[in-house]
Write a protein that holds these residues in place. Structure first.
Motif, PDB file in Angstrom:
ATOM      1  N   LEU A  21      62.859  38.472  33.981  1.00 16.49           N
ATOM      2  CA  LEU A  21      61.644  37.879  33.414  1.00 16.49           C
ATOM      3  C   LEU A  21      60.632  37.589  34.521  1.00 16.49           C
ATOM      4  CD1 LEU A  21      60.048  36.696  31.049  1.00 16.49           C
ATOM      5  CD2 LEU A  21      61.272  34.533  31.431  1.00 16.49           C
ATOM      6  N   TRP A  22      61.133  37.053  35.636  1.00 16.73           N
ATOM      7  CA  TRP A  22      60.235  36.724  36.755  1.00 16.73           C
ATOM      8  C   TRP A  22      59.585  37.976  37.305  1.00 16.73           C
ATOM      9  CZ3 TRP A  22      57.205  33.483  38.809  1.00 16.73           C
ATOM     10  CH2 TRP A  22      56.817  33.584  40.146  1.00 16.73           C
ATOM     11  N   GLN A  23      60.379  39.064  37.444  1.00 16.63           N
ATOM     12  CA  GLN A  23      59.810  40.317  37.929  1.00 16.63           C
ATOM     13  C   GLN A  23      58.755  40.852  36.955  1.00 16.63           C
ATOM     14  OE1 GLN A  23      63.553  42.428  38.350  1.00 16.63           O
ATOM     15  NE2 GLN A  23      63.292  42.526  40.591  1.00 16.63           N
ATOM     16  N   SER A  24      59.025  40.749  35.657  1.00 16.43           N
ATOM     17  CA  SER A  24      58.071  41.223  34.653  1.00 16.43           C
ATOM     18  C   SER A  24      56.769  40.440  34.732  1.00 16.43           C
ATOM     19  CB  SER A  24      58.678  41.096  33.253  1.00 16.43           C
ATOM     20  OG  SER A  24      59.835  41.893  33.127  1.00 16.43           O
ATOM     21  N   SER A  28      53.160  42.006  35.692  1.00  9.67           N
ATOM     22  CA  SER A  28      51.999  41.835  34.810  1.00  9.67           C
ATOM     23  C   SER A  28      50.814  41.279  35.596  1.00  9.67           C
ATOM     24  CB  SER A  28      52.345  40.901  33.651  1.00  9.67           C
ATOM     25  OG  SER A  28      53.381  41.458  32.860  1.00  9.67           O
ATOM     26  N   ALA A  29      51.107  40.316  36.484  1.00 12.51           N
ATOM     27  CA  ALA A  29      50.037  39.735  37.298  1.00 12.51           C
ATOM     28  C   ALA A  29      49.457  40.784  38.244  1.00 12.51           C
ATOM     29  CB  ALA A  29      50.575  38.539  38.082  1.00 12.51           C
ATOM     30  N   ILE A  30      50.339  41.591  38.824  1.00 14.46           N
ATOM     31  CA  ILE A  30      49.875  42.655  39.725  1.00 14.46           C
ATOM     32  C   ILE A  30      48.978  43.640  38.981  1.00 14.46           C
ATOM     33  CG2 ILE A  30      50.620  44.661  41.061  1.00 14.46           C
ATOM     34  CD1 ILE A  30      53.120  43.007  41.846  1.00 14.46           C
ATOM     35  N   LEU A  31      49.395  44.025  37.763  1.00 13.05           N
ATOM     36  CA  LEU A  31      48.593  44.952  36.978  1.00 13.05           C
ATOM     37  C   LEU A  31      47.257  44.337  36.583  1.00 13.05           C
ATOM     38  CD1 LEU A  31      51.332  46.544  34.671  1.00 13.05           C
ATOM     39  CD2 LEU A  31      50.111  47.635  36.560  1.00 13.05           C
ATOM     40  N   GLY A  32      47.263  43.044  36.265  1.00  9.94           N
ATOM     41  CA  GLY A  32      46.019  42.363  35.928  1.00  9.94           C
ATOM     42  C   GLY A  32      45.057  42.342  37.095  1.00  9.94           C
ATOM     43  N   LEU A  33      45.560  41.995  38.278  1.00 17.99           N
ATOM     44  CA  LEU A  33      44.701  42.003  39.477  1.00 17.99           C
ATOM     45  C   LEU A  33      44.230  43.416  39.809  1.00 17.99           C
ATOM     46  CD1 LEU A  33      46.714  39.492  41.716  1.00 17.99           C
ATOM     47  CD2 LEU A  33      44.507  39.094  40.592  1.00 17.99           C
ATOM     48  N   ALA A  34      45.134  44.394  39.630  1.00 17.44           N
ATOM     49  CA  ALA A  34      44.755  45.786  39.884  1.00 17.44           C
ATOM     50  C   ALA A  34      43.655  46.230  38.928  1.00 17.44           C
ATOM     51  CB  ALA A  34      45.972  46.696  39.739  1.00 17.44           C
ATOM     52  N   LEU A  70      40.331  47.242  29.309  1.00 12.29           N
ATOM     53  CA  LEU A  70      40.574  48.666  29.083  1.00 12.29           C
ATOM     54  C   LEU A  70      41.286  49.293  30.280  1.00 12.29           C
ATOM     55  CD1 LEU A  70      37.171  49.653  27.431  1.00 12.29           C
ATOM     56  CD2 LEU A  70      39.410  49.649  26.325  1.00 12.29           C
ATOM     57  N   THR A  71      40.893  48.870  31.464  1.00 11.29           N
ATOM     58  CA  THR A  71      41.557  49.361  32.672  1.00 11.29           C
ATOM     59  C   THR A  71      43.019  48.919  32.698  1.00 11.29           C
ATOM     60  OG1 THR A  71      39.439  49.177  33.838  1.00 11.29           O
ATOM     61  CG2 THR A  71      41.403  49.460  35.182  1.00 11.29           C
ATOM     62  N   PHE A  72      43.271  47.696  32.257  1.00 16.57           N
ATOM     63  CA  PHE A  72      44.638  47.177  32.182  1.00 16.57           C
ATOM     64  C   PHE A  72      45.477  48.014  31.214  1.00 16.57           C
ATOM     65  CE2 PHE A  72      47.797  44.216  30.321  1.00 16.57           C
ATOM     66  CZ  PHE A  72      48.480  43.864  31.477  1.00 16.57           C
ATOM     67  N   PHE A  73      44.897  48.362  30.055  1.00 15.26           N
ATOM     68  CA  PHE A  73      45.603  49.207  29.084  1.00 15.26           C
ATOM     69  C   PHE A  73      45.955  50.558  29.707  1.00 15.26           C
ATOM     70  CE2 PHE A  73      43.522  46.812  25.360  1.00 15.26           C
ATOM     71  CZ  PHE A  73      44.650  46.044  25.164  1.00 15.26           C
TER      72      PHE A  73
END
Length: 653
Positions: A21-24, A28-34, A70-73
């Motif tokens: 769960l922590w890794q997920s 998710s945070a990494i993808l959001g910042l990306a 949209l970029t996140f998707f």
């Protein structure tokens, strides 16, 4: 932590434990910042500077976050498909960066951003590659390479961070649902768009992308690529239009009655669309050591100066062809669409099939690759008998990188000489294709002067030499028909104004326009940037003189009227419309009194709506009209011997 990662890398893929769960949460945070970083990077690439990005974000925070969503998707989709975090991020970054880069240069070159349907252009897209030069391009390309390479190296260092197969499927479904919802504007997506204050400006896509951001504007345009049935379309509506057109011809509905052929031997009808042909002497404050267009100016003095209103600037030649040959208008299609690539995959009535039905041979000539703009296939569906492209020219004369305009004129003359029937020839030249910042001609014939940079002078110099050669190629055709006394009707025009430097640089330096932003142009400036010279020459009596202005979609109807041939189908409707509304573009109309407007005048709106319905019927609908008027023209199939060469009837060589 480092030992855990090393242990995971040593395990076979099938034995890797699922993400915790922590890794997920971290991923998710990494993808959001990306997503935020990629969104900023895309806007920097398309807008040209971080200052402009900051200015846009300050006034459009909600819209910026929609772009980031949209970029996140997209990141989620790549993660689910690829199954490895960092390669997924690298793939998404590459796709978005390349799209942004294309949009940046496409906008600077021809004033149009990157559309979803541009993906279909395939090889045509490589035509922009030689234009992508300079520090701006190299910096952007360098950033793309560094980001993608950095992510790939991190993957080697950190591992996959792979979700389970069920997790990947979930990511793909969630991402696809999000992207599709925005692309087709579902209820919940529309609610978010409205709350963010998003306004689509489909008639001005440069402004649309500027206001809404690259990712959002691109996604929303997916729906615009789908043609929806216009309100009021149906067989009854087409019945009414057909009845009005038949009534305007005095009730003559048969093919024989539709046509009032010119007396005597039928003239050859030749349309020459000269690549980027325009009159450079219109540039304010620029002087020329001699007249670069003596033939054009002589014809203008003799018959009156006329201009053709074109839907394009700097490129998109096939859209002008589409309008001239079919009589249809790109104003009724999604902004930036390319009918040759998107919509023509079955027989379509055109000038080629019209003249074929009247006893002519319809031939096309283009001194470039036949695959370009899908012409090999489109000309077949339009009813041409043959198409001569670059591969059919034998040891042609070149000027610069392309076949000379004079070679195209010689090819037209050869086709006329070897045909026993009258010919309709649609020819497209290539010699004066941009860019013009090269030295393709070496020493040029005409010296220019004016208050501008040396680079601007060089661009004008190269372009002017090509325009002079185009003028001389027209004189070659005229001289031939005058000497042979062979009846002919020649229509000569450009497809669009040339792209003279980035951001309309030469036009601005000389004072032809005042701003690089199309939304800031006055209607007069818009007209100037969409008007190309149009001249005709003939040695047979004509029944109509060129109007001062006429849209490219009306040119075929005018030519038929001038030749005394009663038009049918869409050409008949156009003949009814253009006398009162000779200029019709998406965002500019010109009426018979030369009044300019950004919308269709009320008095012409009913006929323009008939035009829209008829075009939909013949391009996308049930083709009701084909059963109600001149079936030999409107319902004509592609010729079975298209481009087949034989001894009896030699095709184009």
């Amino acid at each position: 932590m480092r030992q855990t990662r090393l242990a995971l890398r040593k395990l076979p893929a099938r034995k890797r434990p699922p993400l915790t769960l922590w890794q997920s949460v971290c991923i998710s945070a990494i993808l959001g910042l990306a997503a935020l970083a990629l969104c900023l990077g895309m806007e920097w690439m398309t807008r040209g500077s971080f200052t402009e990005v900051r200015s846009w974000m300050e006034g459009s925070r909600s819209i910026f976050f929609l772009n980031a969503m949209l970029t996140f998707f997209l990141l989620l989709l790549c993660y689910g498909v690829i199954g490895s975090l960092l390669p997924a991020m690298a793939t998404a970054a590459l796709l978005l960066s390349v799209g942004s880069l294309i949009s940046y240069f496409k906008t600077r070159l021809i004033g149009e951003p990157f559309f979803p349907w541009d993906i279909l252009l395939n090889q045509e897209g490589m035509n922009i590659a030689p234009l992508v030069t300079g520090s701006n391009a190299y910096i952007r390309i360098g950033v793309i390479i560094l980001v993608v390479a950095g992510l790939v190296l991190l993957r080697v260092k950190l591992g996959r961070f792979a979700p389970s197969w069920w997790g990947r499927l979930g990511l793909v479904l969630v991402a696809a649902a999000g992207l599709v919802s925005f692309a087709f504007q579902s209820t919940w997506a529309n609610r978010m768009l409205n709350q963010a204050g998003v306004a689509q400006i489909i008639w001005n896509q440069q402004e649309n992308y500027g206001n809404n951001g690259f990712a959002l504007a691109f996604t929303l345009n997916v729906k615009n690529s789908i043609i929806t049935k216009p309100t009021g379309y149906g067989e009854q509506a087409i019945d009414s239009i057909a009845a009005k057109l038949t009534s305007s011809r005095g009730g003559m509905a048969t093919a024989a009655a539709d046509t009032a052929e010119p007396a005597g031997k039928l003239p050859h009808v030749i349309f020459v669309m000269s690549e980027a042909f325009w009159d450079p002497t219109l540039l304010p404050g620029v002087t020329f050591s001699e007249d670069p267009l003596p033939t054009i100016h002589r014809l203008q003095e003799r018959y009156g100066a006329s201009t053709m209103l074109t839907p394009q600037f700097g490129g998109g030649t096939s859209n002008v062809e589409f309008e001239v040959l079919t009589g249809f208008s790109t104003s009724f299609l999604p902004s930036g669409s390319v009918p040759y690539q998107q919509y023509i995959s079955q027989p379509i009535p055109s000038l080629a099939s019209f003249f074929e039905s009247r006893g002519y041979r319809s031939l096309a000539v283009h001194s470039y690759e036949g695959w370009f703009w899908n012409r090999n296939n489109v000309y077949k569906w339009m009813g041409f008998e043959g198409f001569k492209s670059l591969s059919h020219f034998t040891e042609p004369e070149y000027k610069g990188a392309f076949i000379a305009d004079s070679e195209v004129s010689r090819s037209i003359i050869r086709e006329v000489e070897k045909s026993e029937e009258p010919v309709f020839i649609y020819a497209v030249t290539m010699q004066n294709h941009g860019p013009y910042n090269d030295d393709r001609y070496g020493q040029t014939d005409i010296a220019i002067d004016g208050d501008m940079t040396d680079e601007a002078k060089q661009i004008i110099n190269t372009y002017t030499q090509g325009a002079k050669d185009a003028d001389a190629s027209l004189k070659m055709l005229i001289d031939y028909f005058e000497e042979k006394e062979e009846p002919a009707y020649i229509v000569f025009y450009g497809d669009h104004l040339p792209m003279l430097g980035y951001d309309y640089d030469v036009y601005r330096q000389t004072g032809f326009i005042g701003s690089p932003l199309t939304e800031e142009w006055s209607l007069e400036e818009l007209r100037s940037m969409r008007s190309v010279p149009l001249v005709t020459w003939t040695n047979v009596p004509v029944k109509a003189e060129l109007p001062a202005t006429i849209s490219s979609s009306f040119l075929g109807s005018f030519a038929l009227k001038a030749l005394g041939i009663e038009p049918v189908g869409q050409f008949a409707l156009n003949a009814e419309l253009y006398p009162s509304l000779p200029g019709l573009l998406r965002n500019l109309t010109i009426d018979s009194g030369d009044t300019l407007s950004g919308i269709v005048p009320e008095e012409a709106s009913a006929l323009v709506e008939d035009y829209r319905l008829l075009q939909y019927d013949m391009l996308f609908g049930n083709q009701y009209l084909a059963g109600k008027m001149d079936e030999d023209f409107l319902g004509r199939l592609a010729l079975p011997a298209y481009n087949v060469m034989d001894a009896e009837q030699p095709a184009l060589r």
